[in-house]
Write an enzyme that holds these catalytic residues in place. Structure first.
Site, PDB file in Angstrom:
ATOM      1  N   LYS A 210      68.775  18.714 123.752  1.00 53.31           N
ATOM      2  CA  LYS A 210      69.652  18.051 124.623  1.00 53.31           C
ATOM      3  C   LYS A 210      70.896  17.445 123.641  1.00 53.31           C
ATOM      4  O   LYS A 210      72.024  17.515 123.933  1.00 53.31           O
ATOM      5  CB  LYS A 210      69.084  16.926 125.421  1.00 53.31           C
ATOM      6  CG  LYS A 210      69.921  16.117 126.384  1.00 53.31           C
ATOM      7  CD  LYS A 210      69.215  15.156 127.230  1.00 53.31           C
ATOM      8  CE  LYS A 210      69.733  14.338 127.963  1.00 53.31           C
ATOM      9  NZ  LYS A 210      69.350  13.120 128.758  1.00 53.31           N
ATOM     10  N   GLU A 216      63.708  17.554 113.859  1.00 55.82           N
ATOM     11  CA  GLU A 216      62.889  18.891 113.804  1.00 55.82           C
ATOM     12  C   GLU A 216      63.601  19.911 114.239  1.00 55.82           C
ATOM     13  O   GLU A 216      63.618  21.011 113.562  1.00 55.82           O
ATOM     14  CB  GLU A 216      61.758  18.349 114.839  1.00 55.82           C
ATOM     15  CG  GLU A 216      60.871  17.267 114.300  1.00 55.82           C
ATOM     16  CD  GLU A 216      61.152  15.958 114.723  1.00 55.82           C
ATOM     17  OE1 GLU A 216      62.307  15.827 115.080  1.00 55.82           O
ATOM     18  OE2 GLU A 216      60.408  15.088 114.845  1.00 55.82           O
ATOM     19  N   GLY A 272      65.219  14.578 129.076  1.00 54.06           N
ATOM     20  CA  GLY A 272      64.428  15.474 128.495  1.00 54.06           C
ATOM     21  C   GLY A 272      63.180  16.038 128.937  1.00 54.06           C
ATOM     22  O   GLY A 272      62.799  17.217 129.096  1.00 54.06           O
ATOM     23  N   ARG A 273      62.334  15.201 129.328  1.00 54.46           N
ATOM     24  CA  ARG A 273      60.865  15.311 129.882  1.00 54.46           C
ATOM     25  C   ARG A 273      61.219  16.152 131.209  1.00 54.46           C
ATOM     26  O   ARG A 273      59.884  16.415 131.767  1.00 54.46           O
ATOM     27  CB  ARG A 273      60.168  14.397 129.639  1.00 54.46           C
ATOM     28  CG  ARG A 273      60.392  12.997 130.230  1.00 54.46           C
ATOM     29  CD  ARG A 273      59.562  11.713 129.858  1.00 54.46           C
ATOM     30  NE  ARG A 273      60.145  10.742 130.125  1.00 54.46           N
ATOM     31  CZ  ARG A 273      61.200   9.849 129.569  1.00 54.46           C
ATOM     32  NH1 ARG A 273      61.533  10.306 128.252  1.00 54.46           N
ATOM     33  NH2 ARG A 273      61.561   8.680 130.005  1.00 54.46           N
ATOM     34  N   GLU A 358      55.696   9.245 128.138  1.00 54.38           N
ATOM     35  CA  GLU A 358      56.956   8.956 127.755  1.00 54.38           C
ATOM     36  C   GLU A 358      57.759   8.089 128.927  1.00 54.38           C
ATOM     37  O   GLU A 358      58.698   7.240 128.678  1.00 54.38           O
ATOM     38  CB  GLU A 358      57.780   9.849 127.416  1.00 54.38           C
ATOM     39  CG  GLU A 358      59.099   9.561 126.159  1.00 54.38           C
ATOM     40  CD  GLU A 358      59.782  10.909 125.449  1.00 54.38           C
ATOM     41  OE1 GLU A 358      60.470  11.573 126.266  1.00 54.38           O
ATOM     42  OE2 GLU A 358      59.512  11.098 124.339  1.00 54.38           O
ATOM     43  N   HIS A 389      31.978  21.400 128.395  1.00 58.87           N
ATOM     44  CA  HIS A 389      31.141  21.525 127.164  1.00 58.87           C
ATOM     45  C   HIS A 389      31.468  20.837 126.087  1.00 58.87           C
ATOM     46  O   HIS A 389      31.297  20.940 124.802  1.00 58.87           O
ATOM     47  CB  HIS A 389      30.984  23.266 126.834  1.00 58.87           C
ATOM     48  CG  HIS A 389      30.273  23.957 127.847  1.00 58.87           C
ATOM     49  ND1 HIS A 389      29.045  23.972 128.141  1.00 58.87           N
ATOM     50  CD2 HIS A 389      30.865  24.569 129.197  1.00 58.87           C
ATOM     51  CE1 HIS A 389      28.714  24.626 128.934  1.00 58.87           C
ATOM     52  NE2 HIS A 389      29.911  24.955 129.847  1.00 58.87           N
ATOM     53  N   LYS A 509      61.958   7.030 114.242  1.00 57.77           N
ATOM     54  CA  LYS A 509      63.021   8.127 113.856  1.00 57.77           C
ATOM     55  C   LYS A 509      63.797   7.365 112.625  1.00 57.77           C
ATOM     56  O   LYS A 509      64.075   8.146 111.500  1.00 57.77           O
ATOM     57  CB  LYS A 509      63.839   8.513 114.964  1.00 57.77           C
ATOM     58  CG  LYS A 509      63.183   9.485 115.875  1.00 57.77           C
ATOM     59  CD  LYS A 509      64.592   9.810 116.927  1.00 57.77           C
ATOM     60  CE  LYS A 509      63.750  10.393 118.260  1.00 57.77           C
ATOM     61  NZ  LYS A 509      64.630  10.775 119.126  1.00 57.77           N
TER      62      LYS A 509
HETATM   63  O1  F6P Z   1      62.026  11.665 120.627  1.00 59.38           O
HETATM   64  C1  F6P Z   1      61.855  11.720 122.095  1.00 59.38           C
HETATM   65  C2  F6P Z   1      62.819  12.717 122.491  1.00 59.38           C
HETATM   66  O2  F6P Z   1      64.158  12.210 122.747  1.00 59.38           O
HETATM   67  C3  F6P Z   1      62.533  13.144 123.860  1.00 59.38           C
HETATM   68  O3  F6P Z   1      62.775  12.443 124.764  1.00 59.38           O
HETATM   69  C4  F6P Z   1      63.117  14.488 124.021  1.00 59.38           C
HETATM   70  O4  F6P Z   1      62.490  15.406 125.091  1.00 59.38           O
HETATM   71  C5  F6P Z   1      62.968  15.017 122.614  1.00 59.38           C
HETATM   72  O5  F6P Z   1      63.153  14.085 121.784  1.00 59.38           O
HETATM   73  C6  F6P Z   1      63.867  15.961 122.138  1.00 59.38           C
HETATM   74  O6  F6P Z   1      65.114  15.660 122.129  1.00 59.38           O
HETATM   75  P1  F6P Z   1      66.396  16.776 122.159  1.00 59.38           P
HETATM   76  O7  F6P Z   1      66.298  17.775 123.272  1.00 59.38           O
HETATM   77  O8  F6P Z   1      67.542  15.962 122.256  1.00 59.38           O
HETATM   78  O9  F6P Z   1      66.261  17.452 120.957  1.00 59.38           O
END
Ligand code: F6P
Length: 544
Positions: A210, A216, A272-273, A358, A389, A509
């Site tokens: 987003k 990452e 995002g979620r 979240e 199990h 972060k």
């Molecule tokens: O760190 C949390 C977050 O902001 C989530 O809410 C989001 O889904 C994820 O990181 C990834 O964010 P982006 O889509 O901006 O890379």
């Protein structure tokens, strides 16, 4: 900007629920069923083929009445309307919350900041469909003219968990001559393993973020670029054929080197979620095709309409959400177990973890005061029957109350001998065992020696919901996800929290950014952390 809210403890339904809980908490489910022979049929509700049996909950008609009154006193109706209307209900980020617009049919209108957002939603869907069709048919060629055989989604959080879950859930409908992989972790192993048996000239990367700034994702995207260019003779022009972006941030996408013509847009009013049905779902659409993707959106939309228009007492997401509040706040339940009896839903609990935790893992109300009660419970789970199990022992005989959601289907997508009847027998058996248990008398009557009896008693009285549908189709998946989205909304409304921000992820972060410099510094850095962190950093530097 904040408005003063009536504190939860001052809402009359809340007070009444407290007193009511005292009265009924000792009544076992077996008693509630004995008292009402119709309970198993009465406490059920169905919409669009999604059937919810909530009779095995520790509730009476009075509980339901009071929970619904609580929803009314908490302004749930008005808040639902505010969301669907596009009001900026995510107050801490000053944003509308419009995942419902992602599945609004053509011709509907939802206006945000003077713009009707429904036409752009459909324009992006059409662009995604055109692209997905070209990849699926082989018309989209890689840099060397080969067709795409591997699609790798790079993203994390909402830009990963939804796509992975949906791919796994709908694999039955997927095009099998394309491999789909998902890279999320900044641990280089994730990327290395994803590409180790692939050829760059047949591999397409979808960089899903987003913000297009997430550490990452950007790190993995750069490694993917290096890997692609290395495999394609270093020609920068190759990027255009092997990378597309899914983002709200055109500027950062261009900076990365992806032509914005190859960008699939979404908007800041999609959390995002809550984004797996936006362009973030491009991998899903390539896998299952545009028609199936649209069927999924239709499923979401049907549940949206149900949530918006159905009286609370027949409203699935509202009931599910209220029951969660009931256990979290009155029975001190810490968790909710999600137990899908459908192998394809193996990533559904992981997906729901971000959606629920979240969203509702908050301790501050909309008016900035500390909450008075527990909020978002911990969601977790595994597909049945594997969980039986492993951790079900604790659910049956442990000391904690763990409300469970069982999810099953009348039909399997892979009929195989007696498998499906056996699978479903376990759903019904587990819910029955949890609710009614086994008394000492019953255990004794089986000839169990006295000393062993206590170990073999099942107290029962452990609540669960059972959710059933015909079979796992894209449409049904859309309905199930929207069911939980709106349950989360219902819970957040009762607790008066902002279910749509996620400030809790920020501090780590920022600290990580600083520590990265300290780990990589060629000269010995001056460390000013606490003694534990300082010591750990020094130890890592010495041994890395
Ligand atoms: O760190 C949390 C977050 O902001 C989530 O809410 C989001 O889904 C994820 O990181 C990834 O964010 P982006 O889509 O901006 O890379």
């Amino acid at each position: 900007m904040t408005t003063k809210l009536t504190p939860l403890s001052e809402r009359s339904a809340w007070k009444a629920l407290g007193a009511h809980h005292q009265k009924i908490q000792g009544t076992p489910l077996s008693q509630l069923f004995a008292d009402d022979p119709a309970r198993g049929e009465r406490f059920t509700v169905e919409t669009g083929g999604i059937f919810l049996d909530y009779s095995k909950n520790r509730i009476t008609d009075e509980t339901l009445k009071l929970l619904i009154q609580l929803a009314e006193e908490s302004g749930l109706k008005a808040r639902i309307e505010a969301m669907f209307r596009g009001d900026k209900i995510n107050i801490t980020e000053n944003r509308a919350v419009l995942h419902v617009a992602l599945r609004a049919p053509k011709g509907e209108s939802i206006v945000v900041d003077g713009e009707d957002v429904v036409p752009p939603v459909h324009a992006v869907l059409d662009k995604m469909a055109g692209f997905a069709d070209r990849v699926r048919s082989g018309e989209w060629k890689g840099h060397t003219g080969k067709r795409i055989r591997n699609v790798i989604n790079i993203g994390i959080g909402g830009s990963d968990l939804g796509p992975v879950m949906a791919y796994e859930a709908l694999k039955h409908y997927s095009q099998r001559d394309i491999n789909f992989r998902f890279v999320s972790n900044v641990d280089g192993t994730d990327f290395a393993e994803a590409v180790q048996d692939l050829k760059a000239d047949e591999t397409l990367f979808l960089v899903a973020s987003k913000t297009f700034t997430t550490l990452e994702t950007m790190t993995n995207a750069h490694s993917a670029r290096d890997w692609s260019l290395a495999g394609l003779g270093g020609d920068e022009k190759a990027v255009a054929k092997h990378f597309v972006a899914i983002s709200t941030n055109a500027k950062e996408v261009s900076k990365f080197g992806i032509d914005t013509a190859n960008m699939f847009e979404f908007w800041d009013w999609v959390g995002g979620r809550y984004s797996m049905d936006s362009a973030i779902g491009l991998s899903t659409m390539i896998a299952i095709g545009p028609d199936n993707f649209r069927a999924m959106l239709d499923g979401f939309h049907q549940m949206d309409v149900h949530f918006r228009t159905t009286p609370f007492e027949k409203n699935l997401p509202v009931l599910l959400g209220l029951l969660t509040v009931w256990y979290t706040d009155f029975f001190d339940a810490q968790t909710v177990a999600i137990l899908p009896y459908e192998q394809y839903l193996k990533r559904f609990p992981a997906y729901l973890q971000q959606l629920t935790m979240e969203s509702n893992g908050k301790h501050v109300t909309l008016d900035g005061t500390h909450v008075e009660t527990e909020t978002g419970p911990i969601y977790w789970g595994e597909p049945g029957t594997n969980g039986q199990h492993s951790f079900y022992q604790l659910i049956h005989q442990g000391t904690r109350l763990i409300p469970c959601d069982f999810i099953g289907f009348y039909k399997t997508l892979n009929p195989l001998g007696r498998h499906h009847d056996m699978l479903m027998a376990n759903v019904f058996a587990q819910a029955e065992a949890l609710a009614f248990g086994k008394t000492a008398e019953q255990v004794k009557a089986e000839g169990t020696p006295d000393w062993l009896v206590p170990h073999r008693v099942f107290e029962g009285n452990r609540p669960s919901n059972t959710i059933l549908a015909e079979k796992l189709t894209p449409e049904v998946l859309g309905k199930l996800i929207a069911l939980y989205e709106h349950s989360v909304f219902t819970q957040g409304t009762i607790w008066s929290i902002d279910s749509f921000d996620q400030w809790g992820v920020e501090l780590g972060k920022v600290l990580a950014q600083r520590i990265i410099g300290e780990l990589e510094s060629a000269t010995e850095p001056t460390l000013t952390h606490d003694t534990s962190t300082t010591n750990l950093i020094k130890r890592y530097r010495k041994n890395k």
